[in-house]
Enzyme design. Structure first.
Site, PDB file in Angstrom:
ATOM      1  N   ASN A  85     -10.016  -4.040  -8.240  1.00  0.00           N
ATOM      2  CA  ASN A  85      -8.808  -3.107  -8.009  1.00  0.00           C
ATOM      3  C   ASN A  85      -7.890  -2.738  -9.197  1.00  0.00           C
ATOM      4  OD1 ASN A  85      -6.742  -1.559  -6.844  1.00  0.00           O
ATOM      5  ND2 ASN A  85      -6.088  -3.015  -5.079  1.00  0.00           N
ATOM      6  N   TYR A  97       0.634  -4.789 -10.986  1.00  0.00           N
ATOM      7  CA  TYR A  97       1.172  -6.136 -11.225  1.00  0.00           C
ATOM      8  C   TYR A  97       1.406  -6.547 -12.775  1.00  0.00           C
ATOM      9  CZ  TYR A  97      -0.034  -5.863  -6.348  1.00  0.00           C
ATOM     10  OH  TYR A  97       0.035  -5.758  -4.883  1.00  0.00           O
ATOM     11  N   ALA A 144       1.074  -1.258  -0.120  1.00  0.00           N
ATOM     12  CA  ALA A 144       0.016   0.041  -0.173  1.00  0.00           C
ATOM     13  C   ALA A 144       0.984   1.178   0.111  1.00  0.00           C
ATOM     14  CB  ALA A 144      -1.007   0.014   1.163  1.00  0.00           C
ATOM     15  N   VAL A 145       0.306   2.393  -0.682  1.00  0.00           N
ATOM     16  CA  VAL A 145       1.003   3.873  -0.777  1.00  0.00           C
ATOM     17  C   VAL A 145      -0.337   4.622  -0.380  1.00  0.00           C
ATOM     18  CG1 VAL A 145       2.111   5.377  -2.032  1.00  0.00           C
ATOM     19  CG2 VAL A 145       2.644   2.944  -2.260  1.00  0.00           C
ATOM     20  N   GLU A 172      -3.016 -11.948  -3.906  1.00  0.00           N
ATOM     21  CA  GLU A 172      -4.281 -11.965  -4.135  1.00  0.00           C
ATOM     22  C   GLU A 172      -4.535 -10.430  -4.365  1.00  0.00           C
ATOM     23  OE1 GLU A 172      -3.632 -13.727  -1.042  1.00  0.00           O
ATOM     24  OE2 GLU A 172      -4.103 -15.952  -2.002  1.00  0.00           O
TER      25      GLU A 172
HETATM   26  C1  LIG Z   1      -1.800  -0.114  -5.800  1.00  0.00           C
HETATM   27  C2  LIG Z   1      -0.962   1.049  -5.212  1.00  0.00           C
HETATM   28  C3  LIG Z   1       0.013   0.332  -4.207  1.00  0.00           C
HETATM   29  C4  LIG Z   1      -0.110   1.688  -6.481  1.00  0.00           C
HETATM   30  O1  LIG Z   1       0.989   2.642  -5.682  1.00  0.00           O
HETATM   31  P1  LIG Z   1       1.373   4.046  -6.485  1.00  0.00           P
HETATM   32  O2  LIG Z   1       2.511   4.287  -5.863  1.00  0.00           O
HETATM   33  O3  LIG Z   1       0.357   4.841  -6.914  1.00  0.00           O
HETATM   34  O4  LIG Z   1       1.979   3.107  -7.856  1.00  0.00           O
HETATM   35  P2  LIG Z   1       3.047   3.684  -8.800  1.00  0.00           P
HETATM   36  O5  LIG Z   1       3.112   5.183  -8.766  1.00  0.00           O
HETATM   37  O6  LIG Z   1       4.068   3.265  -8.694  1.00  0.00           O
HETATM   38  O7  LIG Z   1       2.337   3.217 -10.149  1.00  0.00           O
HETATM   39  C5  LIG Z   1       2.763   2.339 -10.921  1.00  0.00           C
HETATM   40  C6  LIG Z   1       2.023   1.826 -12.156  1.00  0.00           C
HETATM   41  O8  LIG Z   1       0.976   1.327 -11.518  1.00  0.00           O
HETATM   42  C7  LIG Z   1      -0.080   1.473 -12.326  1.00  0.00           C
HETATM   43  N1  LIG Z   1      -1.163   2.361 -11.605  1.00  0.00           N
HETATM   44  C8  LIG Z   1      -0.958   2.766 -10.556  1.00  0.00           C
HETATM   45  N2  LIG Z   1      -2.321   3.482  -9.716  1.00  0.00           N
HETATM   46  C9  LIG Z   1      -3.027   3.502 -10.910  1.00  0.00           C
HETATM   47  C10 LIG Z   1      -4.366   3.855 -11.293  1.00  0.00           C
HETATM   48  N3  LIG Z   1      -5.067   4.806 -10.317  1.00  0.00           N
HETATM   49  N4  LIG Z   1      -4.907   3.668 -12.279  1.00  0.00           N
HETATM   50  C11 LIG Z   1      -4.428   3.114 -13.179  1.00  0.00           C
HETATM   51  N5  LIG Z   1      -3.189   2.406 -13.323  1.00  0.00           N
HETATM   52  C12 LIG Z   1      -2.382   2.808 -12.122  1.00  0.00           C
HETATM   53  C13 LIG Z   1       0.320   2.229 -13.498  1.00  0.00           C
HETATM   54  O9  LIG Z   1       0.557   1.520 -14.472  1.00  0.00           O
HETATM   55  C14 LIG Z   1       1.481   3.043 -12.797  1.00  0.00           C
HETATM   56  O10 LIG Z   1       2.308   3.479 -13.771  1.00  0.00           O
HETATM   57  P3  LIG Z   1       2.353   5.089 -14.406  1.00  0.00           P
HETATM   58  O11 LIG Z   1       2.069   5.924 -13.442  1.00  0.00           O
HETATM   59  O12 LIG Z   1       3.606   5.200 -15.275  1.00  0.00           O
HETATM   60  O13 LIG Z   1       1.036   4.923 -15.453  1.00  0.00           O
HETATM   61  C15 LIG Z   1      -1.895   2.084  -4.579  1.00  0.00           C
HETATM   62  O14 LIG Z   1      -2.581   2.434  -5.461  1.00  0.00           O
HETATM   63  C16 LIG Z   1      -2.381   1.711  -3.190  1.00  0.00           C
HETATM   64  O15 LIG Z   1      -1.847   1.731  -2.105  1.00  0.00           O
HETATM   65  N6  LIG Z   1      -3.577   1.369  -3.267  1.00  0.00           N
HETATM   66  C17 LIG Z   1      -4.479   0.955  -2.289  1.00  0.00           C
HETATM   67  C18 LIG Z   1      -3.904  -0.235  -1.714  1.00  0.00           C
HETATM   68  C19 LIG Z   1      -4.084  -1.587  -2.676  1.00  0.00           C
HETATM   69  O16 LIG Z   1      -4.956  -1.488  -3.420  1.00  0.00           O
HETATM   70  N7  LIG Z   1      -2.918  -2.200  -2.417  1.00  0.00           N
HETATM   71  C20 LIG Z   1      -2.749  -3.460  -3.403  1.00  0.00           C
HETATM   72  C21 LIG Z   1      -3.188  -4.868  -2.638  1.00  0.00           C
HETATM   73  S1  LIG Z   1      -3.266  -6.342  -3.670  1.00  0.00           S
END
Ligand SMILES: CC(C)(COP(=O)(O)OP(=O)(O)OC[C@H]1O[C@@H](n2cnc3c(N)ncnc32)[C@H](O)[C@@H]1OP(=O)(O)O)[C@@H](O)C(=O)NCCC(=O)NCCS
Length: 152
Positions: A112, A119, A74-75, A107
Site C-alpha cells: 500500500n 504515514y 480511508a478516503v 498496520e
Molecule cells: C491512504 C489514503 C487514506 C490517503 O488519502 P488521501 O485523502 O488521498 O490522502 P491526501 O490527499 O491527504 O495525501 C497526503 C499525502 O499522502 C501521500 N499519498 C496519498 N496518496 C498517494 C498516492 N496515490 N501515491 C503516493 N503518495 C500518496 C502523499 O505524500 C500525499 O501528499 P501529496 O498529495 O502532497 O503528494 C487513501 O489513498 C485511501 O483511502 N486508500 C485506501 C484505503 C487505505 O489504504 N487506507 C489505509 C489503510 S492502512
C-alpha cells in the site's frame, strides 16, 4: 474548485456511509457490525471527513494505557489527493495527544504505497511485520510506530 470539507466526530447514523466507503476501499472490509461496535465504544474514537456531498472518509482510533492505534483510515476514491487523508490523520494524532498518548501504532499492507507515503510523511517508521495478516489478497502487514511529542 474543490468543495470544502470539515473533520467531525462520527455518530452512529454515519455507519452505513462508512461501510459503503469501506467496501469500495478494501478487499477485506470491516463489517457494519464492526463499525457499529467502534462507534459505540468508549475506547475508540471515529472521525469523519464531511464534504458537502456526504461523508468522504474516516479514521478510527483506539487508546489504551498511553498507547494509541490507528485501526482504520480511508478516503472514498473520488475524494483522494485533496488532503483529506492527511486532515483525518492530523485530527487523529491531535486526539491522541489530548489523551496523553505518547506512541501510536498501525498496520498497513506492504504493497500500500499511498498509505505508506502518507504515514512516512507523518513520521511513522516500520517496527515489525505480521505474516499473512491480510486476506483477499493474502499479504503481510508492516507494523508502523510514531513517537508522539506532547505539547509543552
Ligand atoms: C491512504 C489514503 C487514506 C490517503 O488519502 P488521501 O485523502 O488521498 O490522502 P491526501 O490527499 O491527504 O495525501 C497526503 C499525502 O499522502 C501521500 N499519498 C496519498 N496518496 C498517494 C498516492 N496515490 N501515491 C503516493 N503518495 C500518496 C502523499 O505524500 C500525499 O501528499 P501529496 O498529495 O502532497 O503528494 C487513501 O489513498 C485511501 O483511502 N486508500 C485506501 C484505503 C487505505 O489504504 N487506507 C489505509 C489503510 S492502512
Amino acid at each position: 474548485m474543490d468543495a470544502p470539507y470539515r473533520i467531525r466526530p462520527a455518530v452512529l447514523a454515519d455507519a452505513p456511509a462508512l461501510v459503503a466507503i469501506e467496501r469500495r476501499c478494501f478487499g477485506d472490509p470491516w463489517s457494519e457490525a464492526s463499525f457499529r461496535e467502534a462507534l459505540g465504544s468508549a475506547w475508540n474514537f471515529v472521525l469523519v471527513a464531511q464534504a458537502s456531498r456526504g461523508v468522504a472518509g474516516y479514521l478510527i482510533g483506539r487508546e489504551a494505557g498511553g498507547i494509541g492505534e490507528v485501526l482504520n483510515l480511508a478516503v472514498a476514491p473520488e475524494f483522494r489527493r485533496r488532503g483529506m487523508g492527511e486532515a483525518l490523520l492530523e485530527a487523529g494524532l491531535a486526539a491522541f495527544r489530548r489523551s496523553r498518548v505518547d506512541e501510536v501504532f498501525l498496520e498497513v499492507r506492504e504493497s500500500n504505497t499511498s498509505a505508506r507515503a502518507l504515514y512516512t510523511r507523518y513520521g511513522f517508521r516500520p517496527v515489525g511485520q505480521r505474516s499473512a495478516y491480510y486476506r483477499n489478497p493474502k499479504e503481510d502487514a508492516l507494523v508502523l510506530r510514531l513517537e508522539l511529542s506532547q505539547p509543552a
